[in-house]
Design a protein around this motif. Sequence first.
Motif, PDB file in Angstrom:
ATOM      1  N   CYS A   1      36.634  79.268 -11.340  1.00 39.21           N
ATOM      2  CA  CYS A   1      36.852  80.681 -11.642  1.00 39.21           C
ATOM      3  C   CYS A   1      38.035  81.163 -10.821  1.00 39.21           C
ATOM      4  CB  CYS A   1      35.599  81.493 -11.278  1.00 39.21           C
ATOM      5  SG  CYS A   1      35.694  83.210 -11.830  1.00 39.21           S
TER       6      CYS A   1
ATOM      7  N   TYR B   1      28.581  87.908  -4.660  1.00 37.62           N
ATOM      8  CA  TYR B   1      27.181  87.593  -4.961  1.00 37.62           C
ATOM      9  C   TYR B   1      27.062  86.300  -5.760  1.00 37.62           C
ATOM     10  CZ  TYR B   1      28.873  89.874  -9.158  1.00 37.62           C
ATOM     11  OH  TYR B   1      29.639  90.207 -10.232  1.00 37.62           O
ATOM     12  N   CYS B   2      28.194  85.761  -6.197  1.00 40.88           N
ATOM     13  CA  CYS B   2      28.191  84.599  -7.090  1.00 40.88           C
ATOM     14  C   CYS B   2      28.599  83.321  -6.366  1.00 40.88           C
ATOM     15  CB  CYS B   2      29.133  84.867  -8.262  1.00 40.88           C
ATOM     16  SG  CYS B   2      29.113  83.605  -9.543  1.00 40.88           S
TER      17      CYS B   2
ATOM     18  N   THR C   1      30.812  80.392 -21.718  1.00 41.53           N
ATOM     19  CA  THR C   1      30.865  81.059 -20.426  1.00 41.53           C
ATOM     20  C   THR C   1      31.333  80.080 -19.358  1.00 41.53           C
ATOM     21  OG1 THR C   1      29.529  82.320 -18.838  1.00 41.53           O
ATOM     22  CG2 THR C   1      28.330  80.730 -20.168  1.00 41.53           C
TER      23      THR C   1
ATOM     24  N   GLY D   1      31.480  79.587 -14.683  1.00 39.44           N
ATOM     25  CA  GLY D   1      32.867  79.726 -14.267  1.00 39.44           C
ATOM     26  C   GLY D   1      33.575  80.755 -15.139  1.00 39.44           C
ATOM     27  N   GLU D   2      34.869  80.723 -15.098  1.00 34.40           N
ATOM     28  CA  GLU D   2      35.616  81.621 -15.985  1.00 34.40           C
ATOM     29  C   GLU D   2      36.110  80.794 -17.172  1.00 34.40           C
ATOM     30  OE1 GLU D   2      36.013  84.678 -16.698  1.00 34.40           O
ATOM     31  OE2 GLU D   2      37.411  84.088 -18.255  1.00 34.40           O
TER      32      GLU D   2
ATOM     33  N   THR E   1      31.638  85.250 -22.481  1.00 36.83           N
ATOM     34  CA  THR E   1      31.469  86.093 -21.295  1.00 36.83           C
ATOM     35  C   THR E   1      32.610  85.782 -20.350  1.00 36.83           C
ATOM     36  OG1 THR E   1      29.064  86.111 -21.477  1.00 36.83           O
ATOM     37  CG2 THR E   1      29.963  86.657 -19.347  1.00 36.83           C
ATOM     38  N   THR E   2      33.333  86.802 -19.951  1.00 38.28           N
ATOM     39  CA  THR E   2      34.557  86.579 -19.186  1.00 38.28           C
ATOM     40  C   THR E   2      34.710  87.648 -18.112  1.00 38.28           C
ATOM     41  OG1 THR E   2      36.983  86.577 -19.340  1.00 38.28           O
ATOM     42  CG2 THR E   2      35.812  87.820 -21.025  1.00 38.28           C
ATOM     43  N   ASN E   3      35.507  87.333 -17.096  1.00 40.03           N
ATOM     44  CA  ASN E   3      35.813  88.367 -16.103  1.00 40.03           C
ATOM     45  C   ASN E   3      36.996  89.217 -16.551  1.00 40.03           C
ATOM     46  OD1 ASN E   3      38.198  86.977 -15.470  1.00 40.03           O
ATOM     47  ND2 ASN E   3      37.275  85.908 -13.732  1.00 40.03           N
TER      48      ASN E   3
ATOM     49  N   SER F   1      32.663  91.160 -17.433  1.00 41.34           N
ATOM     50  CA  SER F   1      31.954  91.492 -16.199  1.00 41.34           C
ATOM     51  C   SER F   1      32.841  92.357 -15.330  1.00 41.34           C
ATOM     52  CB  SER F   1      31.590  90.208 -15.450  1.00 41.34           C
ATOM     53  OG  SER F   1      30.840  89.380 -16.307  1.00 41.34           O
TER      54      SER F   1
ATOM     55  N   VAL G   1      26.875  93.993 -12.205  1.00 41.73           N
ATOM     56  CA  VAL G   1      25.779  93.670 -11.304  1.00 41.73           C
ATOM     57  C   VAL G   1      25.601  94.865 -10.361  1.00 41.73           C
ATOM     58  CG1 VAL G   1      24.960  92.087  -9.522  1.00 41.73           C
ATOM     59  CG2 VAL G   1      26.258  91.200 -11.459  1.00 41.73           C
TER      60      VAL G   1
ATOM     61  N   GLU H   1      20.433  92.925 -12.357  1.00 38.55           N
ATOM     62  CA  GLU H   1      19.943  92.742 -10.976  1.00 38.55           C
ATOM     63  C   GLU H   1      20.488  91.441 -10.408  1.00 38.55           C
ATOM     64  OE1 GLU H   1      15.690  92.832 -11.314  1.00 38.55           O
ATOM     65  OE2 GLU H   1      15.602  94.996 -11.045  1.00 38.55           O
TER      66      GLU H   1
ATOM     67  N   MET I   1      20.592  87.971  -8.754  1.00 37.39           N
ATOM     68  CA  MET I   1      19.586  86.898  -8.744  1.00 37.39           C
ATOM     69  C   MET I   1      19.869  85.894  -7.626  1.00 37.39           C
ATOM     70  SD  MET I   1      19.266  86.046 -12.787  1.00 37.39           S
ATOM     71  CE  MET I   1      20.668  86.889 -13.478  1.00 37.39           C
TER      72      MET I   1
ATOM     73  N   MET J   1      25.349  80.484 -10.205  1.00 36.64           N
ATOM     74  CA  MET J   1      25.387  80.970 -11.590  1.00 36.64           C
ATOM     75  C   MET J   1      26.588  80.363 -12.331  1.00 36.64           C
ATOM     76  SD  MET J   1      23.704  83.401 -13.227  1.00 36.64           S
ATOM     77  CE  MET J   1      23.811  84.913 -14.164  1.00 36.64           C
ATOM     78  N   SER J   2      27.671  80.120 -11.592  1.00 34.96           N
ATOM     79  CA  SER J   2      28.876  79.593 -12.216  1.00 34.96           C
ATOM     80  C   SER J   2      28.685  78.161 -12.696  1.00 34.96           C
ATOM     81  CB  SER J   2      30.043  79.634 -11.220  1.00 34.96           C
ATOM     82  OG  SER J   2      29.672  78.974 -10.030  1.00 34.96           O
TER      83      SER J   2
ATOM     84  N   GLY K   1      26.665  81.912 -16.532  1.00 34.55           N
ATOM     85  CA  GLY K   1      26.004  83.217 -16.503  1.00 34.55           C
ATOM     86  C   GLY K   1      25.946  83.842 -17.881  1.00 34.55           C
TER      87      GLY K   1
HETATM   88  N1  SAM Z   1      33.409  84.380 -15.283  1.00 34.90           N
HETATM   89  C1  SAM Z   1      32.638  84.988 -16.331  1.00 34.90           C
HETATM   90  C2  SAM Z   1      32.278  86.398 -15.974  1.00 34.90           C
HETATM   91  O1  SAM Z   1      32.727  86.889 -14.934  1.00 34.90           O
HETATM   92  O2  SAM Z   1      31.592  87.026 -16.756  1.00 34.90           O
HETATM   93  C3  SAM Z   1      31.413  84.216 -16.755  1.00 34.90           C
HETATM   94  C4  SAM Z   1      30.551  83.597 -15.708  1.00 34.90           C
HETATM   95  S1  SAM Z   1      29.781  84.731 -14.568  1.00 34.90           S
HETATM   96  C5  SAM Z   1      28.855  83.579 -13.587  1.00 34.90           C
HETATM   97  C6  SAM Z   1      28.609  85.503 -15.624  1.00 34.90           C
HETATM   98  C7  SAM Z   1      27.902  86.727 -15.080  1.00 34.90           C
HETATM   99  O3  SAM Z   1      27.017  86.322 -14.078  1.00 34.90           O
HETATM  100  C8  SAM Z   1      28.793  87.784 -14.487  1.00 34.90           C
HETATM  101  O4  SAM Z   1      28.479  89.023 -15.076  1.00 34.90           O
HETATM  102  C9  SAM Z   1      28.407  87.789 -13.036  1.00 34.90           C
HETATM  103  O5  SAM Z   1      28.533  89.071 -12.505  1.00 34.90           O
HETATM  104  C10 SAM Z   1      26.972  87.343 -13.112  1.00 34.90           C
HETATM  105  N2  SAM Z   1      26.439  86.761 -11.886  1.00 34.90           N
HETATM  106  C11 SAM Z   1      26.941  85.787 -11.115  1.00 34.90           C
HETATM  107  N3  SAM Z   1      26.128  85.498 -10.088  1.00 34.90           N
HETATM  108  C12 SAM Z   1      25.067  86.310 -10.205  1.00 34.90           C
HETATM  109  C13 SAM Z   1      23.872  86.500  -9.462  1.00 34.90           C
HETATM  110  N4  SAM Z   1      23.615  85.783  -8.357  1.00 34.90           N
HETATM  111  N5  SAM Z   1      22.991  87.431  -9.895  1.00 34.90           N
HETATM  112  C14 SAM Z   1      23.240  88.163 -11.001  1.00 34.90           C
HETATM  113  N6  SAM Z   1      24.344  88.032 -11.757  1.00 34.90           N
HETATM  114  C15 SAM Z   1      25.251  87.124 -11.358  1.00 34.90           C
END
Ligand code: SAM
Length: 345
Positions: free
Chosen positions: A36, A42-43, A80, A82-83, A112-114, A136, A176, A204, A206, A340-341, A345
């Motif tokens: 990513c 938090y990730c 999804t 990672g990015e 799903t992307t940042n 996100s 989040v 929330e 996780m 989560m990556s 996610g």
């Molecule tokens: N890079 C993409 C993105 O940012 O959406 C896709 C992967 S990212 C891991 C997917 C989603 O998981 C994002 O919305 C991110 O905020 C959320 N996420 C990552 N770690 C998390 C955690 N520990 N608890 C809750 N949501 C989490």
Amino acid sequence: MRATPAQLETSEIGHSLMDPFGRAITYLRVSVTDRCDFRCVYCMSEDMAFLPKRDLLTLEELDRICSAFVAKGVRKLRITGGEPLVRRDIMTLFGSLARHLESGALDELTVTTNGSQLARHAKDLAACGVRRVNVSLDTLDPDKFRAITRWGDLAKVMQGLDAAQGAGLKVKINAVALKGVNEDELETLLEWAHGRGMDLTLIEVMPLGEIDGQRIDQFLPLSMVRARLSGRYTLQDLDDRTGGPARYVRVKETGGRLGFITPMTHNFCESCNRVRVTCTGQLFMCLGQEDAADLRAPVRASESNDLLDRAIVDAIARKPKGHDFIIDRRHSRPALSRHMSVTGG
Ligand code: SAM
């Protein structure tokens, strides 16, 4: 109630995947990379070790796995990471998966992307049949955005959102909810998102993966957020289920939709219709459990899909009933060591 082997066999013949609790698996989330360009606090930890490239499935292998699931009744595919949009040549995968939309085998191909790379990919995504994207975004404050993502540039994400909407993509914002970080900004995010015609879903935090810090310090129960928002807005419960865990309300004052994903305060497993494949071909039947099936070995072992199909069916037959995340002071270790990556996610 658990399905008998005979029932599983029947559902297999019917080209659908049914788990032991009678849930039809129609939704696949695929992580195409663990890398990513952000390091959300938090990730991920700041110095993440990423997988060597040789361990990753190739784009062709990812297509084969996705297509095997589509042949077995998956109707919705989410790409999804990672990015996902930082993976080299990722549009090739979207381009090839588009054939399942054209044939009618697939209802939806989403991502799903940042948002950091959306400005250059939005038009191509739309051309591949993508109609909706989840972006996100946890804050509208550039400094806070940089602090949360460690490296991110909010302006780039905003350009990405403009490009996505300009290309006709429907955008949903995922945020989040973070205690003491964006909790005072959630109303602003709501007004902004709905003002641009975008749904907003709050999530929330996780307990996934080691991070630099304590989860309990980040955790904000959405029950509290909802109670607070209810003081200012009229939240009308909606029955809308998008095949995901979010519960939706209509915000009467803005006319927009607001979703709540509450894995910690409300377990949503009973209606779970999804499984996840990682970028190395591990099939996770539950985001919150360790059990996984390796799909890379069967893919690489043979050009025919027989072994792959068998591995998928066997794995679905042991999808667990649900997860049990806990965040409190006594559980300072993450519930799962995977980020989560990794699972996507
Ligand atoms: N890079 C993409 C993105 O940012 O959406 C896709 C992967 S990212 C891991 C997917 C989603 O998981 C994002 O919305 C991110 O905020 C959320 N996420 C990552 N770690 C998390 C955690 N520990 N608890 C809750 N949501 C989490």
